[in-house]
Design an enzyme around this catalytic site. Structure first.
Site, short mmCIF file in Angstrom:
data_model
loop_
_atom_site.label_atom_id
_atom_site.label_comp_id
_atom_site.label_asym_id
_atom_site.label_seq_id
_atom_site.Cartn_x
_atom_site.Cartn_y
_atom_site.Cartn_z
CE LYS A 1 -16.62 38.04 39.92
NZ LYS A 1 -15.89 38.06 41.17
CB THR B 1 -15.67 39.83 36.81
OG1 THR B 1 -16.69 40.06 37.77
CG2 THR B 1 -14.33 40.08 37.46
#
Length: 346
Positions: free
Chosen positions: A192, A249
């Site tokens: 990710k 994030t």
């Protein structure tokens, strides 16, 4: 539970997790090679380099001696950067006992070998990889250390070890789920970071919310596709370690990966980005690893591929976006042929 816990090392995430542990248990020791950092944690209950203006629990102790940190511990939490993981695990070997629980919270690959962190640790400690516990999920250190509500997942093939880790960390501010898909949790947490870099780059280019939403959605499909090909449960990528961690994030200025991507989108060269950050940006190393892994497994990762060219082949970010937008037409489901739960479970 009042058993001793050792934490290696005292970066931002290691310190934040140590503060959670110290809120739950009286005997928590964090290890660092930096004597000034150790003195500040012990004397002022601060780690100002990584988490400025934050007070740490008074019972959290620090030491420059790994033996002192690990001796008598029932669990060891390793939060070293991916590039340093093998060295730290190798140093730990001298003090390791088989009855210890090993937990790691590092999201990345060993670039030279493409190995996951649990593999690296098990090789150095001589322990069974499936007994290691992986901690992951949407969790900024800056918020965890301030006791903002946070939810994470711990994964292991050893359900007893996962339950111990869950009990170590769980409190009113820090909720912990367990998951037996250790591979998927580890892959999701690492991969990710690539998409978060891309999201930051999109924002740096000024492309707005539409572009970022598309990037996150297609990026999630991309990392799920390679994860399933490597043997992970597709449902893991819809959970805390997958979409949860991706959202936090890729959308927050707390994120080093987002900030690095934003600087790249604004025209800053990679070397200058790294020099200005002052901390590890795992997504950059992970992009290089994913480029190799996608070739090995024969899985298309167009977003990761374009980011690789921006990072390591000096491609203009705008040209990279044009290449993504100009790909051959597809149906949405065509690139999302994932294994079902029944297929994965069998």
């Amino acid at each position: 539970m009042s058993n001793k816990v050792a934490v290696l090392v005292a970066g931002s995430w290691g310190t934040a997790l140590a503060s959670v542990l110290a809120a739950n248990h009286p005997d928590v020791v964090i290890w660092s090679r930096n004597a000034e950092q150790v003195q500040e944690i012990n004397g002022k209950h601060m780690n100002s380099r990584y988490l400025p203006e934050v007070s740490l629990p008074e019972n959290l102790k620090a030491t420059t001696e790994m033996e002192e940190a690990v001796n008598g511990a029932t669990a060891v939490l390793i939060v070293a950067p991916s590039k340093a993981m093998r060295e730290v695990a190798r140093s730990l070997k001298a003090y390791w006992r088989e009855d210890m629980i090993c937990i790691h919270a590092t999201k990345g690959f060993e670039t030279e070998t493409m190995k996951r962190m649990s593999t690296v640790i098990s090789e150095e400690l001589g322990c069974t990889e499936g007994d290691i516990v992986v901690l992951s999920g949407p969790s900024h250190a800056e918020e965890v250390v301030r006791r903002c509500p946070t939810t994470v997942v711990v994964a292991s093939l050893n359900q007893k070890a996962a339950a111990v880790a869950q009990d170590l960390f769980m409190n009113a501010d820090f909720r912990v789920y367990t998951n037996r898909d250790m591979l998927g949790v580890e892959l999701a947490g690492a991969l990710k970071n690539i998409i978060a870099l891309g999201a930051g780059m999109s924002d740096g280019l000024g492309y707005g919310d539409n572009a970022k939403a598309a990037l996150l959605t297609r990026g999630l499909a991309e990392i799920t596709r390679i994860g399933v090909e490597m043997g992970a449960n597709p449902l893991t990528f819809s959970g805390l370690a997958g979409v949860g961690d991706l959202v936090v994030t890729a959308t927050s200025q707390h994120s080093r990966n987002w900030r690095a991507g934003s600087m790249l989108g604004k025209g800053t060269k990679l070397e200058d980005v790294l020099n200005s950050m002052g901390m590890v940006v795992e997504g950059i190393r992970t992009t290089k690893a994913a480029h190799t892994i996608s070739e090995k497994f024969g899985v298309q990762m167009p977003i990761a591929d374009q980011l690789y060219q921006v990072l390591f082949e000096d491609k203009d970010p705008r040209i990279a976006v044009e290449a993504l937008m100009g790909r051959d037409p597809k149906t949405e489901m065509e690139s999302m042929k994932l294994a079902t739960w029944e297929q994965w479970h069998s």
